[in-house]
Design a protein around this motif. Sequence first.
Motif, PDB file in Angstrom:
ATOM      1  N   ALA A 294      44.040 -14.808   3.228  1.00 35.07           N
ATOM      2  CA  ALA A 294      44.686 -15.494   4.344  1.00 35.07           C
ATOM      3  C   ALA A 294      43.843 -16.733   4.672  1.00 35.07           C
ATOM      4  O   ALA A 294      42.693 -16.592   5.086  1.00 35.07           O
ATOM      5  CB  ALA A 294      44.791 -14.583   5.568  1.00 35.07           C
TER       6      ALA A 294
ATOM      7  N   HIS B 170      43.956 -10.591  -2.251  1.00 31.33           N
ATOM      8  CA  HIS B 170      44.844 -11.468  -1.489  1.00 31.33           C
ATOM      9  C   HIS B 170      44.027 -12.158  -0.401  1.00 31.33           C
ATOM     10  O   HIS B 170      43.052 -11.592   0.108  1.00 31.33           O
ATOM     11  CB  HIS B 170      46.006 -10.691  -0.871  1.00 31.33           C
ATOM     12  CG  HIS B 170      46.836  -9.953  -1.868  1.00 31.33           C
ATOM     13  ND1 HIS B 170      47.672 -10.597  -2.762  1.00 31.33           N
ATOM     14  CD2 HIS B 170      46.968  -8.626  -2.122  1.00 31.33           C
ATOM     15  CE1 HIS B 170      48.281  -9.699  -3.517  1.00 31.33           C
ATOM     16  NE2 HIS B 170      47.861  -8.509  -3.152  1.00 31.33           N
TER      17      HIS B 170
ATOM     18  N   SER C 255      37.937  -9.142   9.009  1.00 26.58           N
ATOM     19  CA  SER C 255      38.053  -9.451   7.586  1.00 26.58           C
ATOM     20  C   SER C 255      36.803 -10.162   7.087  1.00 26.58           C
ATOM     21  O   SER C 255      36.216 -10.978   7.801  1.00 26.58           O
ATOM     22  CB  SER C 255      39.263 -10.367   7.326  1.00 26.58           C
ATOM     23  OG  SER C 255      40.469  -9.739   7.671  1.00 26.58           O
TER      24      SER C 255
ATOM     25  N   THR D  66      54.335 -14.098   5.413  1.00 27.73           N
ATOM     26  CA  THR D  66      53.036 -13.851   6.018  1.00 27.73           C
ATOM     27  C   THR D  66      52.057 -14.834   5.383  1.00 27.73           C
ATOM     28  O   THR D  66      52.426 -15.601   4.489  1.00 27.73           O
ATOM     29  CB  THR D  66      52.535 -12.422   5.768  1.00 27.73           C
ATOM     30  OG1 THR D  66      52.219 -12.272   4.372  1.00 27.73           O
ATOM     31  CG2 THR D  66      53.573 -11.380   6.179  1.00 27.73           C
TER      32      THR D  66
ATOM     33  N   ARG E 241      39.896 -15.800   4.055  1.00 21.34           N
ATOM     34  CA  ARG E 241      39.676 -14.456   4.582  1.00 21.34           C
ATOM     35  C   ARG E 241      40.368 -13.421   3.706  1.00 21.34           C
ATOM     36  O   ARG E 241      41.490 -13.633   3.251  1.00 21.34           O
ATOM     37  CB  ARG E 241      40.214 -14.345   6.011  1.00 21.34           C
ATOM     38  CG  ARG E 241      39.520 -15.250   7.011  1.00 21.34           C
ATOM     39  CD  ARG E 241      40.271 -15.308   8.321  1.00 21.34           C
ATOM     40  NE  ARG E 241      41.579 -15.933   8.151  1.00 21.34           N
ATOM     41  CZ  ARG E 241      42.518 -15.943   9.068  1.00 21.34           C
ATOM     42  NH1 ARG E 241      42.324 -15.343  10.230  1.00 21.34           N
ATOM     43  NH2 ARG E 241      43.676 -16.557   8.841  1.00 21.34           N
ATOM     44  N   GLU E 242      39.700 -12.326   3.493  1.00 20.76           N
ATOM     45  CA  GLU E 242      40.333 -11.235   2.759  1.00 20.76           C
ATOM     46  C   GLU E 242      41.540 -10.743   3.551  1.00 20.76           C
ATOM     47  O   GLU E 242      41.441 -10.439   4.745  1.00 20.76           O
ATOM     48  CB  GLU E 242      39.345 -10.087   2.556  1.00 20.76           C
ATOM     49  CG  GLU E 242      39.922  -8.926   1.776  1.00 20.76           C
ATOM     50  CD  GLU E 242      38.928  -7.783   1.618  1.00 20.76           C
ATOM     51  OE1 GLU E 242      39.128  -6.949   0.715  1.00 20.76           O
ATOM     52  OE2 GLU E 242      37.970  -7.724   2.409  1.00 20.76           O
ATOM     53  N   TRP E 243      42.691 -10.677   2.881  1.00 19.92           N
ATOM     54  CA  TRP E 243      43.907 -10.226   3.556  1.00 19.92           C
ATOM     55  C   TRP E 243      43.814  -8.732   3.868  1.00 19.92           C
ATOM     56  O   TRP E 243      43.540  -7.920   2.989  1.00 19.92           O
ATOM     57  CB  TRP E 243      45.132 -10.487   2.696  1.00 19.92           C
ATOM     58  CG  TRP E 243      46.368  -9.840   3.262  1.00 19.92           C
ATOM     59  CD1 TRP E 243      46.891  -8.621   2.933  1.00 19.92           C
ATOM     60  CD2 TRP E 243      47.201 -10.365   4.301  1.00 19.92           C
ATOM     61  NE1 TRP E 243      47.998  -8.358   3.686  1.00 19.92           N
ATOM     62  CE2 TRP E 243      48.218  -9.410   4.546  1.00 19.92           C
ATOM     63  CE3 TRP E 243      47.193 -11.538   5.039  1.00 19.92           C
ATOM     64  CZ2 TRP E 243      49.215  -9.607   5.493  1.00 19.92           C
ATOM     65  CZ3 TRP E 243      48.179 -11.736   5.981  1.00 19.92           C
ATOM     66  CH2 TRP E 243      49.180 -10.776   6.200  1.00 19.92           C
ATOM     67  N   LYS E 244      44.023  -8.412   5.148  1.00 21.42           N
ATOM     68  CA  LYS E 244      44.072  -7.013   5.570  1.00 21.42           C
ATOM     69  C   LYS E 244      45.244  -6.852   6.521  1.00 21.42           C
ATOM     70  O   LYS E 244      45.475  -7.694   7.391  1.00 21.42           O
ATOM     71  CB  LYS E 244      42.760  -6.611   6.268  1.00 21.42           C
ATOM     72  CG  LYS E 244      41.539  -6.654   5.356  1.00 21.42           C
ATOM     73  CD  LYS E 244      40.263  -6.311   6.112  1.00 21.42           C
ATOM     74  CE  LYS E 244      40.190  -4.852   6.472  1.00 21.42           C
ATOM     75  NZ  LYS E 244      38.864  -4.497   7.059  1.00 21.42           N
ATOM     76  N   GLU E 245      45.975  -5.768   6.343  1.00 20.13           N
ATOM     77  CA  GLU E 245      47.107  -5.508   7.228  1.00 20.13           C
ATOM     78  C   GLU E 245      46.599  -5.274   8.652  1.00 20.13           C
ATOM     79  O   GLU E 245      45.509  -4.733   8.862  1.00 20.13           O
ATOM     80  CB  GLU E 245      47.888  -4.285   6.749  1.00 20.13           C
ATOM     81  CG  GLU E 245      48.555  -4.452   5.376  1.00 20.13           C
ATOM     82  CD  GLU E 245      49.732  -5.409   5.421  1.00 20.13           C
ATOM     83  OE1 GLU E 245      50.216  -5.725   6.535  1.00 20.13           O
ATOM     84  OE2 GLU E 245      50.176  -5.841   4.332  1.00 20.13           O
TER      85      GLU E 245
ATOM     86  N   LYS F 253      49.701 -13.955   3.473  1.00 24.79           N
ATOM     87  CA  LYS F 253      49.149 -13.219   2.343  1.00 24.79           C
ATOM     88  C   LYS F 253      49.339 -14.037   1.065  1.00 24.79           C
ATOM     89  O   LYS F 253      50.420 -14.080   0.490  1.00 24.79           O
ATOM     90  CB  LYS F 253      49.837 -11.856   2.228  1.00 24.79           C
ATOM     91  CG  LYS F 253      49.316 -10.979   1.116  1.00 24.79           C
ATOM     92  CD  LYS F 253      50.073  -9.648   1.109  1.00 24.79           C
ATOM     93  CE  LYS F 253      49.570  -8.718   0.024  1.00 24.79           C
ATOM     94  NZ  LYS F 253      50.317  -7.425   0.034  1.00 24.79           N
ATOM     95  N   CYS F 254      48.274 -14.673   0.612  1.00 24.68           N
ATOM     96  CA  CYS F 254      48.326 -15.551  -0.559  1.00 24.68           C
ATOM     97  C   CYS F 254      47.818 -14.819  -1.793  1.00 24.68           C
ATOM     98  O   CYS F 254      46.766 -14.168  -1.756  1.00 24.68           O
ATOM     99  CB  CYS F 254      47.495 -16.800  -0.316  1.00 24.68           C
ATOM    100  SG  CYS F 254      48.139 -17.865   0.991  1.00 24.68           S
TER     101      CYS F 254
END
Length: 337
Positions: free
Chosen positions: A108, A106, A39, A127, A171-175, A129-130
């Motif tokens: 993290a 989103h 990320s 999670t 951090r950029e949220w990534k699944e 995920k903000c």
Amino acid sequence: MPENSNKPAVFHEIAVTKNDILNCSYENWYSLFGAHAYSRAIMLPVPDEFIDYLESDDFTIPGEKSKPNAQNDSDWDYTPPSRPDPACRFLEFHRRIQETFKSFKHIAPKLNWSAPQDSVWMLPGRTMKCSSSSDIYLLLKSSDYINHDLSHAFDEADSVPDKIQYYLILREWKEINPSLEFRCFVRDRQLLGISQRDLNYYPFLDDLHDTIIERISAFFDDVLLPKFGSNSFAFDVYLPKPFTKVYLVDINPFARKTDSLLFTWNELATMAPHDDEVAVRLVTQHNSGRFATKAHSHNHVPRDVLDASMDSSKMVEMLQNWSAMLSKENEDTEESE
């Protein structure tokens, strides 16, 4: 009776230096290996006023003032009318957090070493995920893991820095597919072992055994070994389909406070490394029952708290009640004194 049956178990010391801990701080390793990170991340130096807020008993969450016709959670007033918004103590820092949502939809969050995974029950999706700065504050404020960074990061080290610069890592949220995340252990610059990160049974991992060793070993030799400053450490990687690229997720100290997962720390401290032989531990059909517990289960909470976490307004109301209760207890204590 076996010859050594009365021999006491030996606790093997693991030497950890101050620099080993500092090298694993996110902003330090990301500056070296950011191109290989899973990320993108923005790192904000944390002001002392925000540290004071995290360490305080005040549960008031900084946030935007509510609007009469609020349509979404980001318009909710997280600040009780009787209390000043804590953000007034770190306005520029608060503004930069909000600005980050223009780059990442989103986020993290984490501090230098720890992410607030133990408080994800506070958010509806459970999670990290903000979707707003208020979500970030809620996770950080509710997390024991964050307290570790503030008070215990150097507990196992040989010394403590005179001054610690804390960073809020956005951090950029990534699944991520949890079945394809692995923790790898390095001692004296040699890759010793690879453990499945999510302790559930995934039958398809057996067929990936050789691929896991090949890809992660090459990543360690080519990317981490030439640049990383510590001889011993643990690193987390993600190996998604089609299993051709390894992404770096995090780097942790080679220390007992780091979860050893399917290994034990005594094993890791005493394993005799063999060239081109890396131990890979996976949850199998036969041992899966040993690990049938949910991650961070020690942080499970009462049902009414979980129900509130599904509704932002209920969660805010509950936090306000907690804060009011704490204030009342403090007042009673002062009166009795």
